[in-house]
Write an enzyme that holds these catalytic residues in place. Structure first.
Site, mmCIF file in Angstrom:
data_model
loop_
_atom_site.group_PDB
_atom_site.id
_atom_site.type_symbol
_atom_site.label_atom_id
_atom_site.label_comp_id
_atom_site.label_asym_id
_atom_site.label_seq_id
_atom_site.Cartn_x
_atom_site.Cartn_y
_atom_site.Cartn_z
ATOM 1 N N ALA A 347 0.829 -1.216 0.000
ATOM 2 C CA ALA A 347 0.000 0.000 0.000
ATOM 3 C C ALA A 347 0.864 1.268 0.000
ATOM 4 O O ALA A 347 1.900 1.280 0.656
ATOM 5 C CB ALA A 347 -0.904 -0.012 1.233
ATOM 6 N N ASP A 396 -0.130 -9.886 7.863
ATOM 7 C CA ASP A 396 1.202 -9.524 8.309
ATOM 8 C C ASP A 396 2.116 -10.322 7.379
ATOM 9 O O ASP A 396 2.003 -11.557 7.291
ATOM 10 C CB ASP A 396 1.387 -9.968 9.772
ATOM 11 C CG ASP A 396 2.756 -9.593 10.313
ATOM 12 O OD1 ASP A 396 3.728 -9.639 9.544
ATOM 13 O OD2 ASP A 396 2.845 -9.281 11.505
ATOM 14 N N CYS A 470 13.034 3.516 2.111
ATOM 15 C CA CYS A 470 13.275 4.948 1.863
ATOM 16 C C CYS A 470 13.999 5.516 3.082
ATOM 17 O O CYS A 470 13.670 6.585 3.567
ATOM 18 C CB CYS A 470 11.994 5.695 1.533
ATOM 19 S SG CYS A 470 10.725 5.584 2.788
HETATM 20 C C1 LIG Z 1 7.061 1.861 2.413
HETATM 21 S S1 LIG Z 1 5.437 1.465 2.590
HETATM 22 C C2 LIG Z 1 5.081 0.622 1.109
HETATM 23 C C3 LIG Z 1 4.863 1.516 -0.082
HETATM 24 C C4 LIG Z 1 4.408 0.739 -1.282
HETATM 25 N N1 LIG Z 1 5.317 -0.316 -1.635
HETATM 26 C C5 LIG Z 1 4.232 1.639 -2.492
HETATM 27 O O1 LIG Z 1 5.102 1.715 -3.340
HETATM 28 O O2 LIG Z 1 3.195 2.274 -2.606
HETATM 29 C C6 LIG Z 1 5.496 0.177 3.754
HETATM 30 C C7 LIG Z 1 4.193 -0.534 3.950
HETATM 31 O O3 LIG Z 1 4.462 -1.646 4.804
HETATM 32 C C8 LIG Z 1 3.274 -1.948 5.482
HETATM 33 N N2 LIG Z 1 3.631 -2.862 6.586
HETATM 34 C C9 LIG Z 1 4.142 -2.571 7.800
HETATM 35 N N3 LIG Z 1 4.344 -3.700 8.504
HETATM 36 C C10 LIG Z 1 3.973 -4.735 7.706
HETATM 37 C C11 LIG Z 1 3.943 -6.129 7.863
HETATM 38 N N4 LIG Z 1 4.346 -6.712 8.982
HETATM 39 N N5 LIG Z 1 3.465 -6.874 6.860
HETATM 40 C C12 LIG Z 1 3.042 -6.295 5.711
HETATM 41 N N6 LIG Z 1 3.053 -4.979 5.513
HETATM 42 C C13 LIG Z 1 3.516 -4.202 6.488
HETATM 43 C C14 LIG Z 1 2.750 -0.583 5.872
HETATM 44 O O4 LIG Z 1 1.375 -0.638 6.121
HETATM 45 C C15 LIG Z 1 3.098 0.242 4.635
HETATM 46 O O5 LIG Z 1 1.995 0.328 3.790
#
Ligand SMILES: C[S@@+](CC[C@H](N)C(=O)[O-])C[C@H]1O[C@@H](n2cnc3c(N)ncnc32)[C@H](O)[C@@H]1O
Length: 608
Positions: A347, A396, A470
């Site tokens: 997301a 997760d 990032c």
């Molecule tokens: C850097 S953002 C991703 C951005 C996305 N890849 C994009 O280009 O639009 C990191 C994402 O990791 C998710 N996240 C955090 N912990 C996580 C977990 N344990 N499993 C899956 N997703 C996770 C967050 O909700 C967040 O949306």
């Protein structure tokens, strides 16, 4: 206090200005070289030597043109410039995209003003010099050149004499009394800035310039204090970021964090071609240009008369607003048609939709994110951009490969501290604590192992894992990658295939990493004019027992926790990722929310 406070002050000298002496000399030299080169090119044909040619492109709003013209470029200056900085936004780069080229050559695109196009590459002085150079003043100019040459010889002589004279030792550090006075009043940011620059000079030539009896650490401590005052960082984060660079580069990095990165969009090739999109946007009053030769889908927006996030083309999904740095991990992933790909933390979907487009809507992309609220924007983007090969899940990601495994490629664009995007979120300057740089990498490590275990080592086309953040912090990047190499000997790092980026650190403050970690790539705002970013690409060589493991997030958490405790990393105050506890909290808040909206949370058809 940060940029806002700084902006109230009169403009202090920039770092470049401070280093002006050497640069001025270089630029004088290059100006002369250029003038000489140009004067040669104005001579009758047989006397001229061919000057280097380069193509450049630009689309401007004023005359709605996309230009593709040969132009004489002073070779010497370009080399100098490229050596100093390698921006991902190279407008001088040759446009590789044939489609775009066609558009540039097409009749509807009128040539734009050359001066306007090339100005960012050269100083005003250089342009002025070139303008002056014509047949009528050739003689005068040649006289001027002779005079300048003489002057230069004189300067060189003076310089030689000066090198034998010891440089005066600058008194840069404030006395205790001065410090006390400074502490009692609002900071004078001009003074602070000047002192920062002077300290950097001393640190670079410590033996020659340091005041007698003053240690290096005294200078560094004062510099860090000034960085905190001037840029608004906590001492902890200022030091962490400072340690990544030489003192002068660190100042460049902090400076770059005060400036927004260029606005960029990615053409959605499932629905549009870049040249058509560019034309449509230009017709709406958007000033734009291809990002650089490294991408065929990106456009850089200079200014616009319409909101870029609300044009009919945007709503129809012809493009997405996306930072240039975000293209990189997907390019490294190199998705192929008909593959099965997992985007573990997807997301709001910038990278998922790029993957889908690169696969031309074939195969299948599993777009997962643990944050349910964020999956809404993920789904919205997937719909808007017309990605039909995509499945969204809400796990997760540490549950993988238990949920599903055997992917051809996995992208883990990990949750991170955001130290690469301070220009976007200045809150990072004060919000990040030491604990974050233990907890976040701890999660990143578990996620990366899950990513590796979810890939099919025998995939005929893939077997690839890309890890990106990032953040510029080593704990979240090289250290995580190195951990994965140790824990999963069935993977190795491979070249990212990205033509730009600095190699990852193989050692850092006493820590040694595997030599192959230099295959990872780092991006900084001050070197590439993109968000700070990190990209690592792994190839899975063979499968392992972990691939079949049915361990979910909880088991992985427990294993990592006991490992952390053994090493003394995890202390009592370490966050607990107890999903049962979280579930209860989430349910209570959900019920409260329903009540507030007048809905009975205990009604039968309510799903918690
Ligand atoms: C850097 S953002 C991703 C951005 C996305 N890849 C994009 O280009 O639009 C990191 C994402 O990791 C998710 N996240 C955090 N912990 C996580 C977990 N344990 N499993 C899956 N997703 C996770 C967050 O909700 C967040 O949306």
């Amino acid at each position: 206090m940060g940029r806002k406070a700084k902006d109230k002050q009169s403009a202090p000298p920039s770092y470049e200005e401070f280093h002006g002496i050497q640069k001025e000399r270089n630029s004088k030299r290059s100006r002369r070289a250029k003038a000489i080169e140009n004067s040669a090119s104005k001579k009758p044909k047989k006397e001229t030597s061919p000057s280097p040619k380069k193509k450049s492109t630009k689309v401007t709003r004023d005359n709605l043109d996309i230009e593709e013209d040969d132009q004489d470029l002073p070779h010497v200056d370009l080399e100098e410039l490229n050596a100093a900085k390698k921006s991902l936004f190279e407008d001088s780069a040759e446009e590789d995209d044939d489609d775009f080229q066609d558009a540039l050559d097409a009749d509807e695109f009128v040539d734009s003003d050359e001066d306007e196009r090339e100005k960012p590459m050269f100083s005003d002085d250089e342009d002025d010099d070139l303008e002056e150079l014509n047949a009528t003043n050739m003689e005068a100019l040649s006289r001027k050149l002779d005079e300048e040459q003489e002057l230069e010889a004189l300067e060189a002589e003076e310089e030689l004499v000066q090198t034998n004279v010891p440089e005066p030792r600058a008194i840069v550090l404030p006395t205790p009394e001065e410090k006390e006075l400074e502490a009692s009043q609002p900071p004078d940011l001009t003074v602070v800035r000047t002192r920062m620059i002077e300290i950097v000079k001393v640190l670079e030539k410590f033996k020659i310039l340091a005041q007698e009896g003053k240690s290096r650490s005294q200078y560094v401590d004062q510099l860090l204090e000034d960085i905190c005052t001037y840029f608004g960082y906590t001492p902890f984060l200022a030091e962490k970021l400072f340690n990544l660079f030489s003192p002068s580069e660190a100042i460049e990095f902090f400076e770059a964090n005060e400036i927004a990165r260029p606005v960029t969009v990615r053409t959605n090739t499932l629905k549009a071609r870049r040249r058509d999109l560019a034309q449509k946007l230009v017709n709406k009053g958007v000033n734009l240009q291809p990002i650089g030769k490294w991408t065929k889908v990106g456009l850089q927006i200079f200014d616009s008369q319409v909101p870029i996030g609300a044009t009919p083309e945007y709503l129809a999904g012809h493009y997405i607003l996306q930072a240039a740095s975000s293209f990189l991990p997907v390019m490294a992933l190199d998705p192929q048609e008909n593959e099965r790909i997992l985007d573990m933390a997807a997301a709001p979907g910038g990278k998922t939709t790029f993957i889908s487009a690169m696969m031309k809507n074939t195969g299948c992309v599993f777009a997962n994110d643990s944050n349910k609220a964020r999956t809404k924007s993920l789904i919205a983007n997937i719909h808007r951009l017309g990605c039909r090969n995509t499945v969204v899940s809400n796990y997760d990601a540490r549950e993988f490969p238990k949920v599903i495994g055997g992917f051809d490629r996995v992208l883990l664009d990990a949750p991170c501290s955001g130290t690469g995007v301070i220009a976007k979120d200045s809150n990072v300057k004060v919000a990040r604590t030491e604990k974050d740089f233990i907890q976040i990498p701890y999660l990143q490590r578990q996620l990366l192992l899950s990513a590796i275990d979810s890939v099919n080592a025998n995939s005929r086309s893939g077997g690839i894992i890309v890890y990106s953040t990032c953040s510029v912090a080593v704990e979240e990047n090289e250290a995580v990658v190195n951990y994965a190499l140790k824990k999963r000997p069935n993977v190795r790092l491979v070249d990212t295939g990205l033509t730009i980026g600095k190699p990852g650190f193989t050692s850092y403050r006493g820590m040694k990493y595997h030599p192959s970690v230099n295959l990872t790539r780092r991006y900084y705002p001050h070197t590439y004019n993109v968000d700070g970013f990190f990209v690592a690409k792994f190839k899975k060589i063979h499968s392992s027992i972990h691939d079949e493991s049915k361990a979910g997030a909880k088991e992985k958490e427990a294993a990592a926790r006991s490992e952390g405790a053994e090493k003394g990393i995890i202390k009592d105050d370490f966050a607990h990722f107890d999903s049962d506890e979280d579930k209860e909290l989430i349910e209570t808040s959900f019920k409260r929310n329903l009540k507030r909206r007048g809905i009975n949370p205990n009604a039968k058809n309510i799903q918690l």
